[in-house]
Design a protein around this motif. Structure first.
Motif, PDB file in Angstrom:
ATOM      1  N   VAL B  76       0.839  -1.203   0.000  1.00  0.00           N
ATOM      2  CA  VAL B  76       0.000   0.000   0.000  1.00  0.00           C
ATOM      3  C   VAL B  76       0.873   1.252   0.000  1.00  0.00           C
ATOM      4  CG1 VAL B  76      -1.649   1.304   1.363  1.00  0.00           C
ATOM      5  CG2 VAL B  76      -1.940  -1.125   1.085  1.00  0.00           C
ATOM      6  N   GLY B  77       1.921   1.220   0.839  1.00  0.00           N
ATOM      7  CA  GLY B  77       2.787   2.391   0.939  1.00  0.00           C
ATOM      8  C   GLY B  77       3.449   2.731  -0.374  1.00  0.00           C
ATOM      9  N   LEU B  78       3.994   1.705  -1.043  1.00  0.00           N
ATOM     10  CA  LEU B  78       4.692   1.983  -2.299  1.00  0.00           C
ATOM     11  C   LEU B  78       3.729   2.494  -3.362  1.00  0.00           C
ATOM     12  CD1 LEU B  78       7.314  -0.858  -2.530  1.00  0.00           C
ATOM     13  CD2 LEU B  78       7.692   1.549  -2.148  1.00  0.00           C
ATOM     14  N   SER B  79       2.480   1.976  -3.357  1.00  0.00           N
ATOM     15  CA  SER B  79       1.558   2.475  -4.373  1.00  0.00           C
ATOM     16  C   SER B  79       1.176   3.926  -4.094  1.00  0.00           C
ATOM     17  CB  SER B  79       0.326   1.582  -4.482  1.00  0.00           C
ATOM     18  OG  SER B  79      -0.225   1.392  -3.225  1.00  0.00           O
ATOM     19  N   LEU B  80       1.070   4.288  -2.812  1.00  0.00           N
ATOM     20  CA  LEU B  80       0.807   5.697  -2.496  1.00  0.00           C
ATOM     21  C   LEU B  80       1.986   6.562  -2.921  1.00  0.00           C
ATOM     22  CD1 LEU B  80      -0.837   5.465   1.027  1.00  0.00           C
ATOM     23  CD2 LEU B  80      -1.939   6.001  -1.118  1.00  0.00           C
ATOM     24  N   VAL B  81       3.217   6.059  -2.675  1.00  0.00           N
ATOM     25  CA  VAL B  81       4.401   6.807  -3.076  1.00  0.00           C
ATOM     26  C   VAL B  81       4.408   6.997  -4.594  1.00  0.00           C
ATOM     27  CG1 VAL B  81       6.907   6.730  -3.201  1.00  0.00           C
ATOM     28  CG2 VAL B  81       5.769   6.067  -1.116  1.00  0.00           C
ATOM     29  N   LEU B  82       4.033   5.938  -5.315  1.00  0.00           N
ATOM     30  CA  LEU B  82       3.987   6.025  -6.776  1.00  0.00           C
ATOM     31  C   LEU B  82       2.997   7.110  -7.207  1.00  0.00           C
ATOM     32  CD1 LEU B  82       5.492   4.347  -8.807  1.00  0.00           C
ATOM     33  CD2 LEU B  82       3.423   3.024  -9.171  1.00  0.00           C
ATOM     34  N   ALA B  83       1.810   7.122  -6.542  1.00  0.00           N
ATOM     35  CA  ALA B  83       0.789   8.109  -6.912  1.00  0.00           C
ATOM     36  C   ALA B  83       1.289   9.524  -6.680  1.00  0.00           C
ATOM     37  CB  ALA B  83      -0.489   7.856  -6.111  1.00  0.00           C
ATOM     38  N   ILE B  84       1.943   9.745  -5.539  1.00  0.00           N
ATOM     39  CA  ILE B  84       2.378  11.123  -5.267  1.00  0.00           C
ATOM     40  C   ILE B  84       3.581  11.476  -6.130  1.00  0.00           C
ATOM     41  CG2 ILE B  84       3.932  10.674  -3.316  1.00  0.00           C
ATOM     42  CD1 ILE B  84       2.750  13.166  -2.018  1.00  0.00           C
ATOM     43  N   TYR B  85       4.414  10.470  -6.479  1.00  0.00           N
ATOM     44  CA  TYR B  85       5.575  10.755  -7.316  1.00  0.00           C
ATOM     45  C   TYR B  85       5.135  11.192  -8.709  1.00  0.00           C
ATOM     46  CZ  TYR B  85       9.968  10.168  -9.759  1.00  0.00           C
ATOM     47  OH  TYR B  85      11.078  10.399 -10.510  1.00  0.00           O
ATOM     48  N   ARG B  86       4.055  10.605  -9.209  1.00  0.00           N
ATOM     49  CA  ARG B  86       3.567  10.990 -10.529  1.00  0.00           C
ATOM     50  C   ARG B  86       3.125  12.442 -10.542  1.00  0.00           C
ATOM     51  NH1 ARG B  86       0.251   5.689 -11.937  1.00  0.00           N
ATOM     52  NH2 ARG B  86       1.963   4.496 -12.859  1.00  0.00           N
ATOM     53  N   ASN B  87       2.578  12.920  -9.401  1.00  0.00           N
ATOM     54  CA  ASN B  87       2.093  14.297  -9.364  1.00  0.00           C
ATOM     55  C   ASN B  87       3.168  15.310  -9.022  1.00  0.00           C
ATOM     56  OD1 ASN B  87      -0.449  13.661 -10.080  1.00  0.00           O
ATOM     57  ND2 ASN B  87      -1.285  13.623  -8.013  1.00  0.00           N
ATOM     58  N   THR B  88       4.179  14.888  -8.235  1.00  0.00           N
ATOM     59  CA  THR B  88       5.113  15.896  -7.738  1.00  0.00           C
ATOM     60  C   THR B  88       6.545  15.682  -8.178  1.00  0.00           C
ATOM     61  OG1 THR B  88       5.537  14.612  -5.770  1.00  0.00           O
ATOM     62  CG2 THR B  88       3.758  16.217  -5.646  1.00  0.00           C
ATOM     63  N   ASP B  89       6.882  14.505  -8.715  1.00  0.00           N
ATOM     64  CA  ASP B  89       8.245  14.195  -9.135  1.00  0.00           C
ATOM     65  C   ASP B  89       9.263  14.274  -8.004  1.00  0.00           C
ATOM     66  OD1 ASP B  89       7.803  13.501 -11.715  1.00  0.00           O
ATOM     67  OD2 ASP B  89       7.887  15.556 -12.452  1.00  0.00           O
ATOM     68  N   THR B  90       8.870  13.943  -6.790  1.00  0.00           N
ATOM     69  CA  THR B  90       9.839  13.937  -5.708  1.00  0.00           C
ATOM     70  C   THR B  90       9.450  12.875  -4.680  1.00  0.00           C
ATOM     71  OG1 THR B  90      10.839  15.192  -3.921  1.00  0.00           O
ATOM     72  CG2 THR B  90       8.606  15.788  -4.529  1.00  0.00           C
ATOM     73  N   VAL B  91      10.475  12.311  -4.009  1.00  0.00           N
ATOM     74  CA  VAL B  91      10.178  11.366  -2.933  1.00  0.00           C
ATOM     75  C   VAL B  91      10.706  11.905  -1.610  1.00  0.00           C
ATOM     76  CG1 VAL B  91      10.048   9.260  -4.283  1.00  0.00           C
ATOM     77  CG2 VAL B  91      12.260  10.064  -3.473  1.00  0.00           C
ATOM     78  N   TYR B  92      11.038  13.190  -1.564  1.00  0.00           N
ATOM     79  CA  TYR B  92      11.549  13.762  -0.316  1.00  0.00           C
ATOM     80  C   TYR B  92      10.418  14.411   0.449  1.00  0.00           C
ATOM     81  CZ  TYR B  92      16.140  12.637  -1.894  1.00  0.00           C
ATOM     82  OH  TYR B  92      17.235  11.931  -2.284  1.00  0.00           O
ATOM     83  N   VAL B  93      10.272  13.999   1.720  1.00  0.00           N
ATOM     84  CA  VAL B  93       9.072  14.413   2.460  1.00  0.00           C
ATOM     85  C   VAL B  93       9.028  15.915   2.697  1.00  0.00           C
ATOM     86  CG1 VAL B  93       8.313  12.339   3.608  1.00  0.00           C
ATOM     87  CG2 VAL B  93      10.252  13.564   4.508  1.00  0.00           C
ATOM     88  N   GLU B  94      10.197  16.583   2.734  1.00  0.00           N
ATOM     89  CA  GLU B  94      10.109  18.019   3.026  1.00  0.00           C
ATOM     90  C   GLU B  94       9.515  18.801   1.851  1.00  0.00           C
ATOM     91  OE1 GLU B  94      13.008  16.460   2.763  1.00  0.00           O
ATOM     92  OE2 GLU B  94      14.542  17.658   1.765  1.00  0.00           O
ATOM     93  N   ASP B  95       9.396  18.129   0.686  1.00  0.00           N
ATOM     94  CA  ASP B  95       8.772  18.801  -0.452  1.00  0.00           C
ATOM     95  C   ASP B  95       7.253  18.657  -0.442  1.00  0.00           C
ATOM     96  OD1 ASP B  95      11.263  19.478  -1.337  1.00  0.00           O
ATOM     97  OD2 ASP B  95      11.479  17.669  -2.542  1.00  0.00           O
ATOM     98  N   TYR B  96       6.739  17.848   0.458  1.00  0.00           N
ATOM     99  CA  TYR B  96       5.283  17.691   0.538  1.00  0.00           C
ATOM    100  C   TYR B  96       4.753  18.720   1.529  1.00  0.00           C
ATOM    101  CZ  TYR B  96       6.353  13.186  -1.574  1.00  0.00           C
ATOM    102  OH  TYR B  96       6.807  12.194  -2.382  1.00  0.00           O
ATOM    103  N   ASN B  97       4.538  19.920   1.068  1.00  0.00           N
ATOM    104  CA  ASN B  97       4.187  20.978   2.016  1.00  0.00           C
ATOM    105  C   ASN B  97       2.961  21.750   1.571  1.00  0.00           C
ATOM    106  OD1 ASN B  97       5.297  22.157  -0.160  1.00  0.00           O
ATOM    107  ND2 ASN B  97       7.125  22.914   0.857  1.00  0.00           N
ATOM    108  N   LEU B  98       2.100  21.087   0.802  1.00  0.00           N
ATOM    109  CA  LEU B  98       0.890  21.764   0.346  1.00  0.00           C
ATOM    110  C   LEU B  98      -0.065  21.959   1.521  1.00  0.00           C
ATOM    111  CD1 LEU B  98       0.028  22.626  -2.475  1.00  0.00           C
ATOM    112  CD2 LEU B  98      -1.370  20.589  -2.576  1.00  0.00           C
ATOM    113  N   LEU B  99      -0.103  20.953   2.401  1.00  0.00           N
ATOM    114  CA  LEU B  99      -0.961  21.022   3.572  1.00  0.00           C
ATOM    115  C   LEU B  99      -0.095  21.490   4.727  1.00  0.00           C
ATOM    116  CD1 LEU B  99      -2.436  17.510   3.011  1.00  0.00           C
ATOM    117  CD2 LEU B  99      -3.688  19.597   2.687  1.00  0.00           C
ATOM    118  N   LYS B 100      -0.515  22.534   5.385  1.00  0.00           N
ATOM    119  CA  LYS B 100       0.301  23.041   6.487  1.00  0.00           C
ATOM    120  C   LYS B 100       0.031  22.236   7.739  1.00  0.00           C
ATOM    121  CE  LYS B 100      -1.516  26.967   5.548  1.00  0.00           C
ATOM    122  NZ  LYS B 100      -1.988  26.686   4.185  1.00  0.00           N
ATOM    123  N   GLY B 101       1.031  21.487   8.199  1.00  0.00           N
ATOM    124  CA  GLY B 101       0.811  20.602   9.334  1.00  0.00           C
ATOM    125  C   GLY B 101       1.225  21.185  10.592  1.00  0.00           C
TER     126      GLY B 101
END
Lengths: 474, 101
Positions: B76-101
């Motif tokens: 499940v994790g790898l498929s989610l990573v694949l989905a987000i990689y297709r949209n953002t072209d990155t696997v580094y978590v600090e680049d996932y900052n659309l949602l302010k946590g």
């Protein structure tokens, strides 16, 4: 194996879910709504089956090797199935879900419900772990179901990383528990209270805290809730939380009472921290989904008071508040979804989108006001009954400080709930066209509304059924 | 080999896993760290079963369950990573900052 028929609702629901997954291949995308209808009909069927075991307690209840089917578990199962039905009704009116994958969506939702039904019945750490993972895996996928939506991706990945981390901690905790006791069965554990046992128990508690969004493990909540499709957000904020709290009631007040290991103080601290963090962060939110996410953290804190109290009235309070919480929270999310359905893209869930809702659709605005008033615990609504029950449990068990913190928290929460009401009633709307709300969303709203009004004014039947349901077998 | 060394090994693996999961910035790295944590639990279970509770097989059974669940989790994790990689072209978590946590 002989009493496997006790699990017939779960078996039926799981089988039907698989059937829906297969049916997805044969149903054209334009008829995808058919699968949602099948999904909620199947859930109602399971609901009837659970109801039958309650009315026919001699034949329908008992203890298996891993589970116990008793009035308490059946109460939570009915709540979980009710939530599933209402969320599927919301899903029917939600336009951003890919119609080609309707069967997969419904199937995952139903499997998640099966996991929760097993979790509230579980009396063995093996089943607890497997059920928790069944819930987690399905909800990770559900949270990321809008594959093309960047926010949905991001929310689900954060949810997944937190979730996998905490379930690994829980697995390690279970291994320590096994080492200390030689069993994973929780009935009649000959505990030694030694350091290995306690460390294991705390790590297991951490895994529960993640699912129920209790304070140290709540960081994923706002992001996952904001990114997920709204029907899924409503589902995640209700069903897993209630199921986990139900499992915690069984584990920490019945099977291994927290007071036996001097853990009561820990629960008091967790409850106080969860309420305070949730309420005080919700203050600063301008996105209604995030606001409701923080509010749902706070609500988990209120429910946890019932477990911290550890007495009968506390257990009844957990059951009662869970029921009320389902009605009011799903109503709030349903209104938010119908407000957002008009505008596209960014800002659909901002507070500004609620401006002048009273002029556009007075009924919706009034319903939202009632749900929010109920969440903040204002009298003639059901939320008040729930809070009253929970707080009096804290007072009765001698946790006066906790009760005072809880009351202060509810007063604080009125402010941010009323901010939404202020926007709906006293701000001018940008466009005054009334909102188009589909029949199924209206149906869900009507059920939720009837729940909070009827049980707020006349709570006796609910209290009586809760008192009858606070019985457990092993 | 006695029980102590097995438990020490599993504790070390678990702590390495926790450290890795908290400090890695690459999602694949975090997934590997989480796998270490799961496997630490499995070593514990097998060792406890062998040395402390040799009468039953609960520990080994539980370890098998955990192995298969961890595998499902990674899928499940790898498929989610694949989905987000297709949209953002990155696997580094600090680049996932659309949602302010």
């Amino acid at each position: 194996m002989s009493n496997l028929h006790l699990l017939s609702p779960e078996l039926a629901l799981g089988g039907m879910a698989l059937g829906l997954m297969v049916a997805d291949l044969f149903v054209a995308a334009k008829h995808g709504r058919l699968l949602y209808h099948l999904g909620w009909l199947v859930s109602i069927l399971a609901l009837v089956m659970v109801g039958y075991t309650i009315s026919n307690s001699a034949a329908g209840q008992g203890v298996g090797s891993l589970w116990a089917v008793d009035p308490m578990s059946q109460f939570f199962k009915m709540l979980i199935l009710l939530t599933t039905v209402l969320c599927l009704l919301m899903g029917l009116e939600y336009k951003d879900l890919p119609p080609a994958h309707a069967g997969t969506f419904v199937c995952l939702l139903l499997f998640s419900a099966v996991g929760m039904m097993l979790l509230v019945s579980s009396v063995d750490l093996l089943l607890t772990f497997v059920a928790l993972e069944l819930i987690s895996l399905t909800s990770f996928i559900l949270a990321g179901f809008e594959r093309r939506n960047h926010k949905s991706n991001e929310g689900s990945v954060k949810y997944f990383l937190f979730g996998a981390f905490s379930s690994a901690i829980m697995a390690y905790g279970i291994s320590l528990f096994y080492g200390a006791t030689g069993t994973t069965r929780l009935v009649g554990v000959g505990h030694d209270g030694g350091p290995m046992f306690l460390l294991g128990l705390l790590m297991i508690l951490l895994g529960f805290c993640f699912k129920a969004s209790i304070a140290p493990m709540h960081f994923w909540v706002p992001d996952a809730y904001e990114g997920a499709p709204t029907p899924v957000t409503a589902f995640l904020s209700l069903a897993p939380k209630i199921a986990t709290l139900g499992a915690m009631v069984r584990l920490f007040t019945v099977l291994l009472p927290a007071s036996a290991f001097n853990l009561t103080t820990l629960f008091v601290v967790l409850a106080a921290a969860t309420m305070t963090v949730g309420n005080f962060t919700a203050f600063f939110q301008n996105n209604v989904k995030r606001l409701l996410a923080y509010s749902s953290i706070a609500q988990a804190g209120y429910i946890l008071i019932g477990i911290a109290s550890g007495n009968t009235i506390g257990t009844e309070g957990v059951l009662l508040y869970s029921f009320v919480y389902v009605a009011m929270n799903i109503g709030a999310f349903a209104v938010a979804q119908s407000v957002a359905s008009r505008s596209d893209g960014a800002g659909a869930y901002d507070l500004e989108a609620f401006n002048g809702l009273a002029r556009r659709s007075f009924g919706l605005a009034l319903a939202m006001a009632f749900f929010l008033l109920s969440l903040s615990g204002i009298p003639p609504l059901a939320g008040f009954i729930g809070k009253f029950y929970i707080f009096s449990a804290a007072v009765q068990s001698g946790h006066m400080g906790l009760a005072v913190i809880a009351v202060i928290n509810s007063v604080v929460s009125v402010y941010y709930y009323m901010r939404v009401v202020y926007h709906m009633f006293f701000k001018p709307a940008a466009d005054e066209t009334p909102l188009a709300v589909g029949p199924f969303l209206y149906g869900g709203l009507a059920i939720a509304m009837a729940g909070i009004l009827a049980f707020g004014v006349y709570p006796e039947p609910l209290v009586a059924s809760v008192q009858a349901s606070a019985q457990y077998l092993p | 080999m006695n029980l102590g060394s097995y438990v020490a090994l599993s504790a070390a693996l678990f702590l390495i896993g926790v450290f890795g999961a908290l400090t890695r910035r690459n999602i694949i790295g975090i997934l590997m760290a989480i796998e270490l944590m799961f496997n630490a639990a499995n070593i514990n279970l097998a060792a406890f079963n062998r040395y402390l509770h040799p009468g039953g097989i609960i520990g080994q059974t539980l370890a098998l369950f955990i192995i298969s669940i961890a595998a499902a989790e990674v899928v499940v994790g790898l498929s989610l990573v694949l989905a987000i990689y297709r949209n953002t072209d990155t696997v580094y978590v600090e680049d996932y900052n659309l949602l302010k946590g």
